[in-house]
Design a protein around this motif. Structure first.
Motif, PDB file in Angstrom:
ATOM      1  N   SER A 102      48.256 -28.590  93.458  1.00  0.00           N
ATOM      2  CA  SER A 102      48.730 -28.605  94.842  1.00  0.00           C
ATOM      3  C   SER A 102      47.521 -28.339  95.752  1.00  0.00           C
ATOM      4  N   ILE A 103      47.722 -28.525  97.042  1.00  0.00           N
ATOM      5  CA  ILE A 103      46.653 -28.198  97.996  1.00  0.00           C
ATOM      6  C   ILE A 103      46.303 -26.711  97.879  1.00  0.00           C
ATOM      7  N   ASP A 104      47.315 -25.885  97.695  1.00  0.00           N
ATOM      8  CA  ASP A 104      47.087 -24.444  97.514  1.00  0.00           C
ATOM      9  C   ASP A 104      46.237 -24.141  96.280  1.00  0.00           C
ATOM     10  N   ASP A 105      46.491 -24.884  95.202  1.00  0.00           N
ATOM     11  CA  ASP A 105      45.676 -24.676  93.992  1.00  0.00           C
ATOM     12  C   ASP A 105      44.208 -24.900  94.303  1.00  0.00           C
ATOM     13  N   PHE A 106      43.951 -25.952  95.099  1.00  0.00           N
ATOM     14  CA  PHE A 106      42.573 -26.262  95.453  1.00  0.00           C
ATOM     15  C   PHE A 106      41.960 -25.126  96.273  1.00  0.00           C
ATOM     16  N   VAL A 107      42.700 -24.667  97.268  1.00  0.00           N
ATOM     17  CA  VAL A 107      42.197 -23.606  98.152  1.00  0.00           C
ATOM     18  C   VAL A 107      41.971 -22.318  97.346  1.00  0.00           C
ATOM     19  N   THR A 108      42.903 -22.015  96.452  1.00  0.00           N
ATOM     20  CA  THR A 108      42.755 -20.809  95.620  1.00  0.00           C
ATOM     21  C   THR A 108      41.515 -20.900  94.736  1.00  0.00           C
ATOM     22  N   ALA A 109      41.291 -22.096  94.179  1.00  0.00           N
ATOM     23  CA  ALA A 109      40.104 -22.293  93.330  1.00  0.00           C
ATOM     24  C   ALA A 109      38.831 -22.086  94.149  1.00  0.00           C
ATOM     25  N   LEU A 110      38.802 -22.652  95.355  1.00  0.00           N
ATOM     26  CA  LEU A 110      37.632 -22.484  96.235  1.00  0.00           C
ATOM     27  C   LEU A 110      37.397 -21.005  96.522  1.00  0.00           C
ATOM     28  N   GLN A 111      38.480 -20.308  96.877  1.00  0.00           N
ATOM     29  CA  GLN A 111      38.343 -18.903  97.274  1.00  0.00           C
ATOM     30  C   GLN A 111      37.984 -17.982  96.110  1.00  0.00           C
ATOM     31  N   ALA A 112      38.327 -18.391  94.898  1.00  0.00           N
ATOM     32  CA  ALA A 112      38.026 -17.564  93.721  1.00  0.00           C
ATOM     33  C   ALA A 112      36.519 -17.401  93.513  1.00  0.00           C
ATOM     34  N   ALA A 113      35.740 -18.393  93.949  1.00  0.00           N
ATOM     35  CA  ALA A 113      34.277 -18.362  93.777  1.00  0.00           C
ATOM     36  C   ALA A 113      33.902 -18.082  92.320  1.00  0.00           C
ATOM     37  N   GLU A 114      34.568 -18.814  91.428  1.00  0.00           N
ATOM     38  CA  GLU A 114      34.275 -18.731  89.987  1.00  0.00           C
ATOM     39  C   GLU A 114      34.101 -20.137  89.461  1.00  0.00           C
ATOM     40  N   ARG A 115      32.989 -20.372  88.821  1.00  0.00           N
ATOM     41  CA  ARG A 115      32.643 -21.723  88.368  1.00  0.00           C
ATOM     42  C   ARG A 115      33.711 -22.319  87.463  1.00  0.00           C
ATOM     43  N   SER A 116      34.373 -21.451  86.657  1.00  0.00           N
ATOM     44  CA  SER A 116      35.339 -21.945  85.675  1.00  0.00           C
ATOM     45  C   SER A 116      36.617 -22.476  86.323  1.00  0.00           C
ATOM     46  N   ARG A 117      36.787 -22.237  87.622  1.00  0.00           N
ATOM     47  CA  ARG A 117      38.026 -22.638  88.280  1.00  0.00           C
ATOM     48  C   ARG A 117      38.025 -24.085  88.760  1.00  0.00           C
ATOM     49  N   ALA A 118      36.864 -24.749  88.709  1.00  0.00           N
ATOM     50  CA  ALA A 118      36.771 -26.123  89.220  1.00  0.00           C
ATOM     51  C   ALA A 118      37.383 -27.122  88.242  1.00  0.00           C
ATOM     52  N   GLY A 119      37.827 -28.264  88.775  1.00  0.00           N
ATOM     53  CA  GLY A 119      38.232 -29.381  87.919  1.00  0.00           C
ATOM     54  C   GLY A 119      36.991 -30.006  87.299  1.00  0.00           C
ATOM     55  N   GLN A 120      37.216 -30.902  86.361  1.00  0.00           N
ATOM     56  CA  GLN A 120      36.090 -31.569  85.696  1.00  0.00           C
ATOM     57  C   GLN A 120      35.277 -32.375  86.712  1.00  0.00           C
ATOM     58  N   SER A 121      33.964 -32.297  86.606  1.00  0.00           N
ATOM     59  CA  SER A 121      33.091 -33.005  87.549  1.00  0.00           C
ATOM     60  C   SER A 121      33.284 -34.511  87.483  1.00  0.00           C
ATOM     61  N   ALA A 122      33.192 -35.152  88.629  1.00  0.00           N
ATOM     62  CA  ALA A 122      33.208 -36.615  88.682  1.00  0.00           C
ATOM     63  C   ALA A 122      31.888 -37.143  88.127  1.00  0.00           C
ATOM     64  N   PRO A 123      31.898 -38.355  87.545  1.00  0.00           N
ATOM     65  CA  PRO A 123      30.653 -38.890  86.971  1.00  0.00           C
ATOM     66  C   PRO A 123      29.569 -39.138  88.024  1.00  0.00           C
ATOM     67  N   ALA A 124      28.320 -39.071  87.575  1.00  0.00           N
ATOM     68  CA  ALA A 124      27.168 -39.178  88.481  1.00  0.00           C
ATOM     69  C   ALA A 124      27.095 -40.534  89.175  1.00  0.00           C
ATOM     70  N   CYS A 125      27.525 -41.600  88.494  1.00  0.00           N
ATOM     71  CA  CYS A 125      27.273 -42.960  88.996  1.00  0.00           C
ATOM     72  C   CYS A 125      27.899 -43.222  90.361  1.00  0.00           C
ATOM     73  N   GLY A 126      28.958 -42.498  90.737  1.00  0.00           N
ATOM     74  CA  GLY A 126      29.619 -42.736  92.018  1.00  0.00           C
ATOM     75  C   GLY A 126      28.937 -42.085  93.205  1.00  0.00           C
ATOM     76  N   LEU A 127      27.914 -41.271  92.954  1.00  0.00           N
ATOM     77  CA  LEU A 127      27.347 -40.427  94.016  1.00  0.00           C
ATOM     78  C   LEU A 127      26.022 -40.969  94.565  1.00  0.00           C
ATOM     79  N   VAL A 128      25.939 -40.994  95.897  1.00  0.00           N
ATOM     80  CA  VAL A 128      24.712 -41.438  96.574  1.00  0.00           C
ATOM     81  C   VAL A 128      24.315 -40.409  97.632  1.00  0.00           C
ATOM     82  N   LEU A 129      23.065 -39.947  97.589  1.00  0.00           N
ATOM     83  CA  LEU A 129      22.514 -39.127  98.673  1.00  0.00           C
ATOM     84  C   LEU A 129      22.184 -40.086  99.811  1.00  0.00           C
ATOM     85  N   GLU A 130      22.965 -40.034 100.883  1.00  0.00           N
ATOM     86  CA  GLU A 130      22.850 -41.048 101.933  1.00  0.00           C
ATOM     87  C   GLU A 130      21.744 -40.732 102.939  1.00  0.00           C
TER      88      GLU A 130
END
Lengths: 248, 248
Positions: free
Chosen positions: B213-241
């Motif tokens: 839920s949106i709340d799950d996301f906010v709670t994860a952000l506020q926890a400030a614990e690395r283990s709370r994040a979802g799996q990282s998106a793959p590198a290929c989609g990312l561009v430093l603009e």
């Protein structure tokens, strides 16, 4: 036995073109047939609408093949193939076709797009799918020259017909447009000779940089001699966008 | 001794990130330093604004380096470098900088774009620069969640600060938009922790498919614990603009 018709997208960078080769070289047709063999446990021949050259890409190649007894519908056949194909080839759409459907002979129009990156500096993020032309180009002159392609002509200057066959083709549309730093050349015709689009693009570049006048281009076209064309544009900029059929 | 500042574009697919490694692995910094060595016949150190990870691309990385006695102007330095660099790295712009200019410490904003290809079927012509997500995504929920990133936060959930340093960063903008079959996520901030954008995108995907839920996301952000994040998106989609500086 059911005949299927599918729309295929591929990144042609790592392939020796669409058509299966005698030598053990990777081709799009070869990969499609390998994936079908995995599903059917039997050899299935794939026929394509256009024999794209080595390194040429497609967003809308059309293929047909016969599958004896697939019982799970076209959608699952499509995902099964996409699960088996390498990452640079994918099935975009799949339908059951009539038994007579032939993707090459029945096609009435084919559309290609050629992309040029037109800046002094190279662009690493665009080089895989475009030709880098540093010089500024006279797009207006290129478009006046391109207009002379429209209609029915002997296109022998720009390509080779299979086994000395007829080299007359009909072109419906041939036009450049600028999109920021890209120049896009869209060309639509009944069919194309081998190398024809890349040879036209290479010759229109000569018009664009002023080496050829518009008359030079028209004279080269009318000569109907392969040696009169400018150097072919590289394969990486070319995409087979669509193939159309009369019932569409 | 003159300090130069350059804007660099690269396709990161074949590199182990921007920063030179102890092991003999190809990096963007390493290739730039090799090209500069070829011109100067002396070692020149390159400093980058952002240490993009392995496989991440850039359209607007900013670098600086000192060159002792180049006498032919910035334009020819740029073309000489582009003539020496591999095809997947290029200099887009080059200027003389002040002696104090530091591309990392002086940067005030960095902008990244993450691209998702959001169709049931894969797209071979887009897979090199996007993440293929098959499921339909609730873009509205993802954008509400993303809004919570804006402002100053401890972003330890989504990334690791160098050597246990401060993990507080300021985000100015974080928004998804749909563009046909693409979903584009633009995020702008003062600076980013290692893996931060990809970790945010991976977590927002969980919101998009309904696992969080949106709340799950906010709670994860506020926890400030690395283990709370979802799996990282793959590198290929990312561009430093882009990277911006206060005087710009």
């Amino acid at each position: 036995m059911t005949r299927y018709r599918a729309v295929i997208e591929y990144d042609g960078t790592n392939y020796f073109g669409f058509q299966r080769q005698i030598k053990a070289q990777q081709t799009i047709q070869g990969e499609l047939e390998k994936a079908l063999f995995n599903l059917a446990q039997a050899s299935i021949q794939v026929i394509g609408a256009g024999r794209t050259d080595a390194g040429v890409h497609a967003r809308g190649q059309v293929i047909a093949f016969d599958f004896a007894n697939w019982k799970h519908g076209t959608e699952r056949l499509q995902s099964a193939l996409n699960g088996t194909l390498p990452r640079d080839i994918a099935v975009r759409d799949m339908q059951v076709a009539t038994d007579e459907f032939h993707p090459r002979f029945d096609a009435t129009r084919r559309g290609y797009r050629y992309t040029v990156w037109n800046r002094p500096n190279p662009s690493p993020l665009n080089q895989r799918y475009s030709w880098h032309i540093r010089q500024s180009l006279d797009l207006n002159a290129m478009n006046i020259a391109a207009k002379h392609l429209i209609g029915e002509h002997d296109f022998r200057t720009f390509g080779t017909p299979p086994n000395g066959n007829n080299s007359v083709r009909r072109i419906f549309h041939a036009e450049w447009q600028r999109n920021d730093d890209f120049l896009l050349f869209d060309i639509i015709g009944t069919a194309f000779l081998k190398r024809m689009v890349r040879s036209i693009v290479g010759s229109l570049r000569l018009v664009g940089i002023g080496t050829w006048s518009i008359d030079d281009f028209v004279t080269a076209l009318q000569a109907a001699e392969r040696s009169r064309a400018g150097q072919s544009a590289p394969a990486c900029g070319l995409v087979l966008e669509f193939v159309k059929y009369s019932e569409q």
